[in-house]
Design an enzyme around this catalytic site. Structure first.
Site, PDB file in Angstrom:
ATOM      1  N   SER A  27      -1.025 -67.649   9.261  1.00 16.92           N
ATOM      2  CA  SER A  27       0.178 -68.497   9.174  1.00 16.92           C
ATOM      3  C   SER A  27       0.164 -69.676  10.152  1.00 16.92           C
ATOM      4  O   SER A  27       0.536 -70.788   9.766  1.00 16.92           O
ATOM      5  CB  SER A  27       1.435 -67.654   9.375  1.00 16.92           C
ATOM      6  OG  SER A  27       1.586 -66.814   8.266  1.00 16.92           O
ATOM      7  N   LYS A  76      10.429 -56.797   8.343  1.00 21.54           N
ATOM      8  CA  LYS A  76      11.262 -57.577   7.414  1.00 21.54           C
ATOM      9  C   LYS A  76      12.622 -56.911   7.143  1.00 21.54           C
ATOM     10  O   LYS A  76      13.623 -57.593   6.981  1.00 21.54           O
ATOM     11  CB  LYS A  76      10.521 -57.802   6.100  1.00 21.54           C
ATOM     12  CG  LYS A  76       9.317 -58.726   6.252  1.00 21.54           C
ATOM     13  CD  LYS A  76       8.623 -58.946   4.925  1.00 21.54           C
ATOM     14  CE  LYS A  76       7.260 -59.549   5.133  1.00 21.54           C
ATOM     15  NZ  LYS A  76       6.525 -59.759   3.896  1.00 21.54           N
ATOM     16  N   ASN A  97      11.953 -62.684   5.420  1.00 20.01           N
ATOM     17  CA  ASN A  97      10.695 -63.141   6.024  1.00 20.01           C
ATOM     18  C   ASN A  97      10.829 -64.538   6.639  1.00 20.01           C
ATOM     19  O   ASN A  97       9.890 -65.046   7.229  1.00 20.01           O
ATOM     20  CB  ASN A  97       9.536 -63.083   5.019  1.00 20.01           C
ATOM     21  CG  ASN A  97       9.520 -64.272   4.081  1.00 20.01           C
ATOM     22  OD1 ASN A  97      10.556 -64.893   3.843  1.00 20.01           O
ATOM     23  ND2 ASN A  97       8.365 -64.592   3.557  1.00 20.01           N
ATOM     24  N   GLY A 137       2.323 -49.796  -5.237  1.00 21.32           N
ATOM     25  CA  GLY A 137       2.906 -49.872  -3.894  1.00 21.32           C
ATOM     26  C   GLY A 137       4.419 -49.951  -3.974  1.00 21.32           C
ATOM     27  O   GLY A 137       4.970 -50.500  -4.941  1.00 21.32           O
ATOM     28  N   ALA A 138       5.064 -49.379  -2.973  1.00 17.05           N
ATOM     29  CA  ALA A 138       6.534 -49.386  -2.965  1.00 17.05           C
ATOM     30  C   ALA A 138       7.044 -49.542  -1.538  1.00 17.05           C
ATOM     31  O   ALA A 138       8.057 -48.951  -1.159  1.00 17.05           O
ATOM     32  CB  ALA A 138       7.065 -48.106  -3.607  1.00 17.05           C
ATOM     33  N   GLY A 139       6.328 -50.354  -0.759  1.00 18.77           N
ATOM     34  CA  GLY A 139       6.765 -50.643   0.608  1.00 18.77           C
ATOM     35  C   GLY A 139       7.572 -51.930   0.630  1.00 18.77           C
ATOM     36  O   GLY A 139       8.100 -52.380  -0.401  1.00 18.77           O
ATOM     37  N   THR A 162       3.559 -42.283  -2.699  1.00 19.53           N
ATOM     38  CA  THR A 162       4.791 -41.511  -2.492  1.00 19.53           C
ATOM     39  C   THR A 162       5.767 -41.947  -3.579  1.00 19.53           C
ATOM     40  O   THR A 162       6.397 -43.001  -3.491  1.00 19.53           O
ATOM     41  CB  THR A 162       5.380 -41.827  -1.099  1.00 19.53           C
ATOM     42  OG1 THR A 162       4.313 -41.803  -0.150  1.00 19.53           O
ATOM     43  CG2 THR A 162       6.472 -40.865  -0.715  1.00 19.53           C
ATOM     44  N   TYR A 226      -5.497 -60.399   1.709  1.00 13.44           N
ATOM     45  CA  TYR A 226      -6.574 -61.384   1.643  1.00 13.44           C
ATOM     46  C   TYR A 226      -7.529 -61.172   2.801  1.00 13.44           C
ATOM     47  O   TYR A 226      -7.121 -60.733   3.875  1.00 13.44           O
ATOM     48  CB  TYR A 226      -6.021 -62.824   1.686  1.00 13.44           C
ATOM     49  CG  TYR A 226      -5.203 -63.120   2.921  1.00 13.44           C
ATOM     50  CD1 TYR A 226      -3.827 -62.967   2.896  1.00 13.44           C
ATOM     51  CD2 TYR A 226      -5.796 -63.534   4.118  1.00 13.44           C
ATOM     52  CE1 TYR A 226      -3.056 -63.216   4.016  1.00 13.44           C
ATOM     53  CE2 TYR A 226      -5.039 -63.788   5.245  1.00 13.44           C
ATOM     54  CZ  TYR A 226      -3.670 -63.627   5.194  1.00 13.44           C
ATOM     55  OH  TYR A 226      -2.913 -63.864   6.313  1.00 13.44           O
TER      56      TYR A 226
HETATM   57  P1  ATR Z   1       4.213 -53.580   3.490  1.00 11.76           P
HETATM   58  O1  ATR Z   1       5.284 -54.320   4.217  1.00 11.76           O
HETATM   59  O2  ATR Z   1       2.861 -54.214   3.610  1.00 11.76           O
HETATM   60  O3  ATR Z   1       4.598 -53.292   2.084  1.00 11.76           O
HETATM   61  P2  ATR Z   1       4.806 -50.855   4.090  1.00 11.76           P
HETATM   62  O4  ATR Z   1       6.270 -51.089   3.864  1.00 11.76           O
HETATM   63  O5  ATR Z   1       4.388 -50.003   5.232  1.00 11.76           O
HETATM   64  O6  ATR Z   1       4.043 -52.216   4.261  1.00 11.76           O
HETATM   65  O7  ATR Z   1       4.222 -50.226   2.712  1.00 11.76           O
HETATM   66  C1  ATR Z   1       2.879 -49.932   2.561  1.00 11.76           C
HETATM   67  C2  ATR Z   1       2.596 -49.574   1.102  1.00 11.76           C
HETATM   68  O8  ATR Z   1       1.198 -49.347   0.942  1.00 11.76           O
HETATM   69  C3  ATR Z   1       3.268 -48.277   0.643  1.00 11.76           C
HETATM   70  O9  ATR Z   1       3.525 -48.349  -0.737  1.00 11.76           O
HETATM   71  C4  ATR Z   1       2.180 -47.241   0.952  1.00 11.76           C
HETATM   72  O10 ATR Z   1       2.266 -46.046   0.208  1.00 11.76           O
HETATM   73  P3  ATR Z   1       3.217 -44.837   0.729  1.00 11.76           P
HETATM   74  O11 ATR Z   1       4.609 -45.280   0.426  1.00 11.76           O
HETATM   75  O12 ATR Z   1       2.757 -43.678  -0.042  1.00 11.76           O
HETATM   76  O13 ATR Z   1       2.939 -44.728   2.217  1.00 11.76           O
HETATM   77  C5  ATR Z   1       0.973 -48.007   0.496  1.00 11.76           C
HETATM   78  N1  ATR Z   1      -0.276 -47.521   1.089  1.00 11.76           N
HETATM   79  C6  ATR Z   1      -0.677 -47.622   2.369  1.00 11.76           C
HETATM   80  N2  ATR Z   1      -1.902 -47.081   2.529  1.00 11.76           N
HETATM   81  C7  ATR Z   1      -2.288 -46.651   1.290  1.00 11.76           C
HETATM   82  C8  ATR Z   1      -3.449 -46.008   0.788  1.00 11.76           C
HETATM   83  N3  ATR Z   1      -4.491 -45.705   1.570  1.00 11.76           N
HETATM   84  N4  ATR Z   1      -3.480 -45.706  -0.529  1.00 11.76           N
HETATM   85  C9  ATR Z   1      -2.445 -46.002  -1.350  1.00 11.76           C
HETATM   86  N5  ATR Z   1      -1.310 -46.610  -0.927  1.00 11.76           N
HETATM   87  C10 ATR Z   1      -1.234 -46.927   0.379  1.00 11.76           C
END
Ligand code: ATR
Length: 279
Positions: A27, A76, A97, A137-139, A162, A226
């Site tokens: 950034s 965030k 953000n 992904g669901a973070g 998860t 990236y």
């Molecule tokens: P971000 O802000 O980058 O989204 P985060 O909120 O910590 O970071 O979320 C990380 C995401 O990556 C989550 O969906 C996580 O899955 P879990 O909810 O099961 O933890 C996913 N993630 C992280 N490491 C992973 C891995 N080795 N395999 C699959 N999913 C992963």
């Protein structure tokens, strides 16, 4: 006599990025490019925070005449909680953000991740109304982008290691469009036009553990992560025959451009900075 905001406006504007980790963030480079390109003189530094001192550091920065900030993982959601006013997108995503100090000295929070992603997907011609999109992904990142994808008229399937977290996102965003949840092992029950990796698995040098048989030459793939070489996710999808793929460099530049727009009220040129970063 100059008001507080007059003083901030007259001096070189100060911006900062708060996150952890941030040492490898591109950034500052992106904002140096915007500054040179537009002639807006501003400084942009990285501030490493912890969960314990994040809010204190943000308030200190703005007390000391900071004008705006970017917030990256994992703060965030915390940023959303500590600011005074929020844009609609920030309210919907419950995540911030970009922060701007307003004339009334209050902090305004926005989220440019969604528009940054969509801008890049359009640049790549990877998105069209009516497409079936799989989000892995669901973070925090997934939460920030799902709304914008639905707004493009796409149908979203969300999956996550998860599953409960994916279910929660689907529940929160259902009112904005068609979104459903599938467990990682069941994603092959549907076909997708575009697959977005929004996990942070690359930090562990891994690709998400999903059935890769869903990929073929007709599927567009986008990894929000990236790095100089292909991410593990992109390596795997390429082996499955995917021809159109991209990492998240374009999203990084685009979301930064929309932060710049919140601060300066116009958009800098995005493509020239993507080209510079690719070099
Ligand atoms: P971000 O802000 O980058 O989204 P985060 O909120 O910590 O970071 O979320 C990380 C995401 O990556 C989550 O969906 C996580 O899955 P879990 O909810 O099961 O933890 C996913 N993630 C992280 N490491 C992973 C891995 N080795 N395999 C699959 N999913 C992963």
């Amino acid at each position: 006599m100059d008001t507080f905001i007059d003083k901030v406006n007259k001096s070189m504007k100060k911006f900062a990025l708060f996150g952890n980790p941030i040492q490898y963030s591109k950034s500052p480079f992106v904002h140096r490019c915007f500054s040179r390109q537009t002639g807006e003189k501003y400084s942009y530094k990285k501030i490493l925070a912890t969960h314990e001192n994040f809010d204190e550091l943000v308030f200190k920065f703005f007390r000391e005449q900071g004008f705006g900030a970017n917030i990256t993982a994992p703060f965030k959601e915390m940023a959303y909680k500590i600011i005074d006013e929020k844009t609609n997108v920030a309210k919907i995503c419950k995540s911030v953000n970009t922060i701007k100090l307003m004339k009334n000295k209050k902090l305004l929070g926005d989220n440019s991740d969604g528009i940054g992603l969509i801008t890049d997907l359009k640049r790549l011609c990877f998105i069209r109304n009516g497409m079936n999109v799989l989000v892995i992904g669901a973070g925090g990142t997934a939460r920030s982008i799902v709304f914008s994808i639905l707004k493009q008229g796409c149908k979203v399937v969300i999956t996550n290691r998860t599953i409960e977290k994916a279910e929660l996102i689907a529940k929160n965003f259902r009112r904005f469009g068609e979104i459903s949840v599938l467990k990682q092992n069941y994603i092959f029950s549907k076909q997708y036009d575009l697959v977005i990796n929004a996990t942070s698995s690359e930090i562990e040098n891994k690709a998400p553990d999903i059935p890769y048989k869903i990929f073929n030459e007709n599927v567009f793939c986008y990894d929000i992560f990236y790095k100089k070489i292909d991410t593990k996710f992109l390596e795997k999808v390429k082996k499955m025959g995917v021809l159109k793929y991209s990492d998240g460099i374009g999203m990084l530049v685009s979301q930064a451009a929309f932060s710049f727009k919140l601060w300066y009220e116009y958009l800098p040129n995005i493509n020239s900075v993507i080209r510079k970063l690719r070099k």
